[in-house]
Design a protein around this motif. Structure first.
Motif, short mmCIF file in Angstrom:
data_model
loop_
_atom_site.label_atom_id
_atom_site.label_comp_id
_atom_site.label_asym_id
_atom_site.label_seq_id
_atom_site.Cartn_x
_atom_site.Cartn_y
_atom_site.Cartn_z
N THR A 275 0.86 -1.18 0.00
CA THR A 275 0.00 0.00 0.00
C THR A 275 0.90 1.23 0.00
OG1 THR A 275 -0.15 -0.04 2.43
CG2 THR A 275 -1.93 -1.09 1.19
N VAL A 348 4.23 -5.71 -10.20
CA VAL A 348 2.81 -5.50 -9.89
C VAL A 348 1.95 -6.00 -11.06
CG1 VAL A 348 1.04 -3.78 -9.38
CG2 VAL A 348 3.35 -3.55 -8.40
N GLN A 351 -3.93 -3.64 -9.41
CA GLN A 351 -3.88 -2.52 -8.47
C GLN A 351 -5.25 -1.86 -8.34
OE1 GLN A 351 -1.23 0.63 -9.71
NE2 GLN A 351 -2.33 1.04 -11.60
N SER A 369 -2.59 3.73 -3.37
CA SER A 369 -2.45 2.59 -4.26
C SER A 369 -2.45 1.29 -3.47
CB SER A 369 -1.13 2.67 -5.05
OG SER A 369 -1.06 3.85 -5.81
N HIS A 371 -1.40 -2.57 -4.28
CA HIS A 371 -0.70 -3.37 -5.30
C HIS A 371 -0.78 -4.85 -4.97
CE1 HIS A 371 2.10 0.26 -6.33
NE2 HIS A 371 0.93 0.34 -6.94
#
Length: 405
Positions: A275, A348, A351, A369, A371
């Protein structure tokens, strides 16, 4: 006649400090950092016997809980809002000992408590520091114990500048500030295989606090002086906001800590691999090209200090700015696509991005974000958790910039 309840509500925040008896630095430095306006904060001190710093039973006994509890109870008589052991003994005796002390003080007085060592470690957590330069006055064996303790208990890789090699606590305060500054500069460049993330002055009887702001500008990393760190954490526990102009930690440490706490809770709630929070907030020295906070799951590579991308030009961020709602991407097969660096360098595969508006405004100040390192169908609950976190962070920013409505 003055209403007692009104007097209690409007009085200054009172900071209680347990002080080593031979310390002549922390009291004037604390008041120097607080400034002359005693309508906001006052500091109050009680002394406990400490004269020598060494690795032996006699030295260790100076830090027994009994005398500190007795002094803490005296401070509590003055209705202080927080009590701090303004000493760094936990740095070589272990932070568990300091946590137990803080818990005992709170249990015995009903007042929130902390210590200098816990404050330093909290500062490192708030700024994501894992590589720490150390500027220390102690003998080498004590310094090496601190390096070992920080590595074992906090996962910090420490780099030690040449210590001053003293064991007389009173003598620490007589080390010229210019020499302390040179030691801080040395600590900032001791890592031969990469830069340190911050430098810590670990001693509350060393004159480093007023050197820190200047050195931060020249070195480009935070300098966590122990006196300033103790003051920061005491103010934080008492609910105070930032103190600009006294160095990075007293200015932005509390919002950074709230950001980290929010991201940790979000990682736990969603099971994401990472995060992050990015925000443009010049008043707090924050801009979106470097994360303001990050929490990673086990073995997940950090992106905290990667400023290689112009974040505002990314397709995903432009989409977020236009639509002002969560962008949920269980896989990257449709536009807007993330930057290749996110997928190819950091692995990643999915997301969620959630906008964080400016306090009292609709402008896209920043975003959270989530991920995942594998493709993932994000649930409605995941998005709800992220949206709630965005609301909390907007409130945090409003509180610490004075722009909340």
């Amino acid at each position: 006649m003055i209403d007692p309840s009104l007097t209690e509500r409007t009085r200054p925040i009172r900071l209680g400090m347990l002080t080593p008896s031979s310390n002549t630095c922390l009291e004037p430095v604390t008041y120097g950092l607080l400034g002359t306006d005693t309508t906001r904060f006052t500091a109050h001190f009680a002394r406990v016997p400490v004269t020598r710093i060494a690795l032996d039973a006699g030295s260790d006994a100076q830090f027994d809980t009994g005398p500190m509890l007795a002094a803490a109870r005296q401070l509590a008589d003055s209705k202080v809002d927080v009590i701090a052991w303004n000493g760094t003994s936990g740095s070589w005796l272990g932070p568990a000992r300091d946590r137990a002390l803080a818990e005992a003080i709170t249990a015995g007085t009903g007042v929130p408590a902390t210590t200098s060592t816990l404050a330093l470690l909290d500062a490192c957590a708030a700024y994501g520091v894992t590589r720490l330069g150390l500027a220390l006055p102690y003998t080498r064996d004590v310094c090496e114990r601190i390096v070992e303790t920080y590595a074992k208990e906090a996962g910090l890789e420490c780099f030690l500048a040449e210590p001053f090699g003293q064991d007389d606590n009173e003598a620490f305060a007589r080390i010229p500030a210019a020499d302390v500054a040179r030691q801080i500069e040395e600590a900032a460049v001791t890592a031969v295989d990469g830069a340190v993330h911050a430098v810590a002055v670990v001693c509350t009887n060393v004159n480093g606090a007023f050197e820190a702001p200047r050195l931060e500008r020249s070195l480009g990393v935070p300098v966590f002086d122990s006196v300033a760190a103790t003051l920061w954490k005491a103010l934080d526990l008492a609910g105070a906001t930032a103190l600009p102009g006294r160095g990075t930690l007293l200015h932005t440490g509390s919002p950074r800590a709230r950001i980290q706490e929010t991201l940790e809770a979000l990682l736990t709630a969603t099971g994401a691999d990472r995060t992050t929070f990015r925000v443009d907030l010049p008043a707090l020295g924050l801009h979106v090209d470097l994360t303001a906070g990050e929490v990673c799951g086990p073995g997940v590579r950090s992106i905290r200090r990667d400023a290689s991308l112009d974040q505002r030009r990314l397709d995903t961020v432009r989409w977020l700015a236009e639509h002002r709602r969560p962008l949920v991407q269980p896989r990257f097969t449709a536009e807007p696509l993330p930057p290749r660096a996110l997928t190819e360098v950091y692995g990643v595969q999915a997301q969620v991005l959630v906008p964080v508006p400016a306090p009292g405004d609709d402008a896209l100040t920043g975003w959270i974000s989530l991920h995942s390192l594998s493709e993932r169908s994000w649930s409605d609950a995941d998005v709800a958790h992220a949206t709630a976190a965005a609301t909390r962070l907007s409130a945090v920013l409003g509180r610490f910039t004075g722009t909340s409505h």
